[in-house]
Design an enzyme around this catalytic site. Sequence first.
Site, PDB file in Angstrom:
ATOM      1  N   GLU A 259      24.193 -21.093  -5.667  1.00  0.00           N
ATOM      2  CA  GLU A 259      23.786 -22.171  -6.772  1.00  0.00           C
ATOM      3  C   GLU A 259      24.606 -21.761  -8.122  1.00  0.00           C
ATOM      4  O   GLU A 259      24.214 -20.626  -8.826  1.00  0.00           O
ATOM      5  CB  GLU A 259      22.215 -22.064  -6.937  1.00  0.00           C
ATOM      6  N   CYS A 293      21.691 -23.882 -15.943  1.00  0.00           N
ATOM      7  CA  CYS A 293      22.693 -24.593 -15.349  1.00  0.00           C
ATOM      8  C   CYS A 293      22.636 -26.070 -15.177  1.00  0.00           C
ATOM      9  O   CYS A 293      23.710 -26.601 -15.058  1.00  0.00           O
ATOM     10  CB  CYS A 293      23.016 -23.995 -13.799  1.00  0.00           C
TER      11      CYS A 293
END
Length: 487
Positions: A259, A293
Amino acid sequence: MTALINHLKQSSLLKTQSYVNGQWVKQNKTFSVNNPANNKVIAEVNDDGAEQTALAIAAAVKAQKEWSKTLSVERFAKLTRWYELIMANQDDLAAIMTVEQGKPLAEAKAEIAYGAQFIQWFAEQAKRIKGEVLPNPSSDRRISVIKQPVGVVGIVTPWNFPSSMITRKVAPALAAGCTVVIKPAAETPLSALALAELAHQAEIPDGVINIIVGEDAQSIGEVLTQHPDVAKFSFTGSTKVGKKLLEQCASTVKKVSLELGGNAPFIVFDDADLDAAVEGAIASKFRNTGQTCVCANRLLVQDSIYDEFVDRLSRKVSELTTGDGLQDSVDLGPMIHRNALEKTHQLVKDSIDNGAILVTGGQLPKDNSNFYPATLIKDVSNQMKIAQTEIFGPVAPVIKFETESEAIEMANDTRYGLAAYFYARDIGRCYRVMEQLEYGMVGINAGVISNPLAPFGGVKESGIGREGGSEGIEEFLEIKYACYGDI
Ligand code: SIN
């Protein structure tokens, strides 16, 4: 350390040693963990490395033999107990997080609940692992497909979400019957160790969860990515580091989940509800001081509503307060360290040098602190460095576009593909734009979309695999096809 203990109801949650095979490991070498709000040392934590990581893997291998044989209802019960203990200690865990990571207490509390929900969700999913019986290929043959735990999982997690990025990986791993060795970020080891203490209290068996704390991320990472007994590797962090770890995993062909970074566009079309769009932009951009993110990285706004939107947004941005997350009514905590702040400021400067206009914020603090004000810049172009780099700070650059197709083209003009957001009311436009955005996750009239029930993850250079949802547990399961002959 004493100051932090005074904040806690259960002081046993403050641990400073690696947790291996159900034991807190003694070690003489330590490193300091700092409070980013005042740069003061809050704890000396044991500095473990490659050797201790290998011992943790050996413990995980041993524990996996028994854990993989447990009934799904037993794994459900252990995970549920862990979930309950985390929620019962939510205030303490949040205080630890705020002191080592900086986010305001209310956000830290929300993260503890969000992280705990992954455990609750995957406890249930443990009971739903199922295989298949396929049609007979011939009269004397039968086919079945079963799912089995992958084995030992190596996990490396970031400092921006010190608790939930651990539970999002560990909960599905344990639910699937795997055991884990975790390396939390050196900036935020205390949140990870507190979770381990609660797992211990929940009687999750020795060796099922192991945590290695240490400053030498490279050596620990090398062991976790190259050890033949680690079957699966899961990482959340930057694309640059993720690519390196992926290369290392190739040597033993591990199953991998990554990720990685993002460059989320936040598009506001001319038919949007502007108040809702402003509210969504604030939540999406400034959550965790922009160190997320999936944060909106670039705001793309249609020309006919551009001035009005910038005006409304600037009023809200200039109201955001910055300070120590332990104080009441602080909206933005400090950035994690000075280097991060300076990198963000350089991006702001570069955009202004290239013709963008500073609307609010944008000043370096006069002292040596890590507080950067909520910042809004307008008249940014999609080619500027600030629009092509993951900012990871509290800065919102606004870019103007004319047509729907131009917005989509700009939005997709990046190597990243994690999250994208847009605001519009026309249903045709909503479906059309959603389909064309090259991203793993899309928020439509929603600025924060993370949820344990949904598959979180990216495309392009933003990652491999999904976390959460019914997909999350599949990452920790292997498929075995069995063919029975001579029936
Ligand atoms: C992240 O920054 O990767 C996590 C954000 C989230 O789970 O919402």
